[in-house]
Design a protein around this motif. Structure first.
Motif, short mmCIF file in Angstrom:
data_model
loop_
_atom_site.label_atom_id
_atom_site.label_comp_id
_atom_site.label_asym_id
_atom_site.label_seq_id
_atom_site.Cartn_x
_atom_site.Cartn_y
_atom_site.Cartn_z
N ASN A 37 54.38 -29.89 -51.37
CA ASN A 37 53.53 -29.11 -51.91
C ASN A 37 52.54 -29.85 -50.28
OD1 ASN A 37 50.54 -28.74 -53.49
ND2 ASN A 37 52.02 -27.58 -53.41
N LYS A 38 52.76 -31.57 -50.77
CA LYS A 38 51.51 -32.33 -49.65
C LYS A 38 51.68 -31.81 -47.66
CE LYS A 38 52.19 -36.15 -52.45
NZ LYS A 38 52.30 -38.08 -51.87
N VAL A 39 52.86 -30.80 -47.78
CA VAL A 39 53.16 -30.97 -46.27
C VAL A 39 52.66 -29.54 -45.84
CG1 VAL A 39 54.18 -33.36 -46.17
CG2 VAL A 39 55.58 -31.60 -46.64
N LYS A 40 52.80 -28.87 -47.23
CA LYS A 40 53.99 -27.25 -46.55
C LYS A 40 52.12 -26.61 -45.79
CE LYS A 40 50.81 -25.19 -50.45
NZ LYS A 40 50.75 -24.73 -51.54
N ASN A 41 51.68 -27.51 -45.21
CA ASN A 41 50.51 -26.36 -44.42
C ASN A 41 50.70 -26.94 -43.00
OD1 ASN A 41 49.34 -24.70 -46.05
ND2 ASN A 41 47.80 -26.22 -46.91
N THR A 42 51.51 -28.55 -42.92
CA THR A 42 51.60 -29.11 -41.78
C THR A 42 52.49 -29.67 -41.26
OG1 THR A 42 51.75 -31.30 -43.07
CG2 THR A 42 49.31 -30.65 -42.10
N ARG A 43 54.41 -29.28 -42.33
CA ARG A 43 55.13 -29.63 -41.74
C ARG A 43 56.25 -28.60 -43.06
NH1 ARG A 43 57.01 -36.16 -42.93
NH2 ARG A 43 58.80 -34.61 -41.47
N PRO A 44 55.79 -27.28 -43.09
CA PRO A 44 56.71 -26.18 -43.61
C PRO A 44 57.93 -26.26 -43.17
CG PRO A 44 55.48 -25.19 -41.11
CD PRO A 44 54.83 -26.67 -41.40
N GLU A 45 58.05 -27.01 -42.79
CA GLU A 45 60.07 -26.55 -42.70
C GLU A 45 60.42 -27.72 -43.47
OE1 GLU A 45 58.61 -30.19 -40.48
OE2 GLU A 45 58.40 -27.78 -40.14
N MET A 46 59.38 -28.86 -44.13
CA MET A 46 60.05 -29.55 -44.98
C MET A 46 60.11 -28.94 -46.68
SD MET A 46 61.05 -32.40 -44.10
CE MET A 46 61.15 -33.36 -44.84
N VAL A 47 59.47 -27.73 -46.69
CA VAL A 47 59.37 -26.92 -48.09
C VAL A 47 60.08 -26.44 -48.70
CG1 VAL A 47 58.11 -25.35 -49.04
CG2 VAL A 47 57.17 -26.16 -48.09
N GLU A 48 61.90 -26.55 -47.70
CA GLU A 48 62.50 -25.50 -47.50
C GLU A 48 63.38 -27.03 -47.87
OE1 GLU A 48 63.51 -22.74 -47.90
OE2 GLU A 48 61.44 -21.92 -47.93
N TYR A 49 63.01 -28.11 -47.13
CA TYR A 49 63.94 -29.33 -47.04
C TYR A 49 64.09 -29.56 -48.52
CZ TYR A 49 65.21 -34.26 -47.17
OH TYR A 49 65.89 -35.65 -47.10
N TYR A 50 63.14 -29.70 -49.25
CA TYR A 50 63.30 -30.78 -50.31
C TYR A 50 63.75 -29.94 -51.56
CZ TYR A 50 60.49 -34.21 -48.61
OH TYR A 50 59.66 -35.66 -48.29
N PHE A 51 64.24 -27.89 -51.40
CA PHE A 51 64.80 -27.79 -52.46
C PHE A 51 66.14 -28.45 -51.87
CE2 PHE A 51 67.37 -24.07 -53.63
CZ PHE A 51 67.73 -24.17 -55.05
N GLY A 52 66.99 -28.97 -52.60
CA GLY A 52 67.61 -29.90 -52.98
C GLY A 52 68.29 -30.98 -52.23
N ASN A 53 68.09 -31.86 -51.33
CA ASN A 53 67.26 -32.63 -50.04
C ASN A 53 66.11 -34.06 -50.98
OD1 ASN A 53 70.22 -31.76 -48.20
ND2 ASN A 53 68.01 -29.85 -48.08
N LEU A 54 66.79 -34.64 -50.83
CA LEU A 54 65.45 -36.34 -50.53
C LEU A 54 65.78 -36.92 -49.98
CD1 LEU A 54 66.43 -36.96 -54.43
CD2 LEU A 54 64.53 -35.68 -53.89
#
Length: 415
Positions: free
Chosen positions: A344-361
């Motif tokens: 949520n913190k980076v969804k506007n600046t690094r949207p690719e991380m929104v997909e990353y954080y589902f299933g990855n840490l």
């Protein structure tokens, strides 16, 4: 050169997936193998049955003081070529041994699995006591697991203190218990420095198998996390996938869309799913409590995990406070992590991380405890702890005001 006695296949044949009870045994060795999810793993020439990117085994009881070894071979396809790597792994009774096959080949998409090594200091100072006044202090203890390798590098505790280490039975968290008297300044200082090696988590960890009782526990309510409750409003009218992995992704997206990461006002930070649903903002505890309430309502076991974050940039400095995330276990798969508040913190600046954080840490963290509503060992006089990450202190049978407990957490990256 052989490192010790190579255990025979008759011995290896009774190695089994790690369980909660044996994880603390000092007469067995826990072997954690990191490798590509589709790799075949052989121990002393015999193929093992586990799958996934992290595979965990426990040996039979071993003679203390004696060195043993296994020969491990992993075979997988990387960049269109067959890769075969063999390692001999030495160990002694009571150790936790991490084995990584071809880190440069461990890929998910185009990114290699990363690791981070650092010192982490957990320090606290109890203040405002009378000189000589007795206090009971409980601290969470970081331990090795499938995602991190931890050892205590230094421990500074009050002289003449009563010091014990315990494991609470509900979730298996490790606890340092200290009974100490205040010094002439009315203070009790404590500090523990850990040496940590942390790995990035990618995909499901099929080896993180819990007992049936513990898995059932992760389907039930916590005091601030009902099974469903108000959270069900968020998915009213939405078509819900029958596949639990796809369903969990829908719940992840729902929470991320409903919530905003913010620490304004009061009420946030308690991990109260009903409050989060009503208010639509909060910190990591609020995000993940809402997700856990939704997941459990759909029959998906979900667990709360808490520790500390490190900044992405390497170096050294202070860590202002805790960070938490969640795991869920869809039918037929292993435990899968989510970090919705970071997404949520980076969804506007690094949207690719929104997909990353589902299933990855990311590897920029260290775990200290699991679960909610925790009774400490020895039992505290007060009610169960909402979650266990900061020091808990009692004086004369009453919880000490948190303002009297000064905390400092620091990290220092290692080469």
């Amino acid at each position: 050169m052989r490192k010790g006695a190579i255990l025979s296949w008759l011995t290896i044949a009774i190695i089994f997936s790690v369980g909660v009870v044996l994880a603390d045994s000092q007469k067995v060795t826990r072997l954690i193998v990191h490798l590509p999810a589709d790799a075949q793993l052989f121990i002393n020439g015999h193929r093992t049955q586990q799958t996934g990117s992290i595979r965990e085994f426990v040996t039979p009881p071993l003679a203390e003081g004696k060195t043993y070894s296994y020969v491990l071979r992993a075979i997988w396809t990387g960049n269109g070529k067959l890769v075969s790597v063999e390692r001999e792994v030495g160990f002694r009774a009571g150790e936790v041994v991490q084995v990584h096959f071809g880190q440069e080949q461990l890929v998910a998409g185009d990114l290699a699995v990363r690791q981070r090594q650092f010192l982490f200091t957990y320090a606290a100072r109890v203040t405002g006591l009378k000189p000589g006044q007795l206090a009971r202090i409980w601290l969470p203890v970081a331990v090795s697991n499938a995602d991190q390798e931890v050892e205590i590098a230094k421990r500074d505790l009050p002289p003449n203190a009563r010091v014990e280490t315990h494991t609470e039975p509900k979730f298996g968290n490790r606890i340092l218990y200290v009974e100490a008297r205040a010094n002439d300044q009315g203070e009790i200082p404590l500090s523990i420095t850990y040496r940590v090696k942390r790995w990035e988590v990618r995909g499901d960890a099929r080896s993180r198998e819990d007992s049936e009782a513990l898995t059932r526990l992760f389907l039930g309510p916590d005091s601030r996390v009902p099974v469903g409750g108000k959270a069900l409003r968020l998915i009213e009218g939405k078509p819900l996938p029958s596949d639990q992995l796809a369903l969990a992704k829908l719940l992840y997206d729902t929470v991320n869309q409903h919530m905003v990461y913010s620490k304004k006002g009061v009420g946030w930070g308690q991990g109260d799913a009903e409050w989060a649903c009503d208010n639509g903002y909060g910190n990591c505890t609020d995000f993940h409590s809402l997700f856990i309430a939704l997941a459990r309502a759909q029959g998906i076991p979900a667990r709360f995990e808490i520790g500390f974050p490190l900044p992405e940039q390497r170096g050294q400095g202070e860590v202002p406070g805790y960070h938490c995330w969640a795991w869920f276990k869809p039918h037929g798969r292993g435990w899968i992590p989510v970090d919705i508040s970071e997404a949520n913190k980076v969804k506007n600046t690094r949207p690719e991380m929104v997909e990353y954080y589902f299933g990855n840490l990311t590897e920029d963290r260290v775990t200290f405890s699991v679960g909610r509503d925790i009774d400490l060992v020895p039992k505290q006089a007060g009610p169960p702890l909402n979650f266990f990450i900061y020091p808990y202190v009692e004086v004369a049978g009453r919880a000490l005001d948190p303002s009297q407990i000064h905390r400092q957490f620091t990290y220092h990256d290692l080469p």
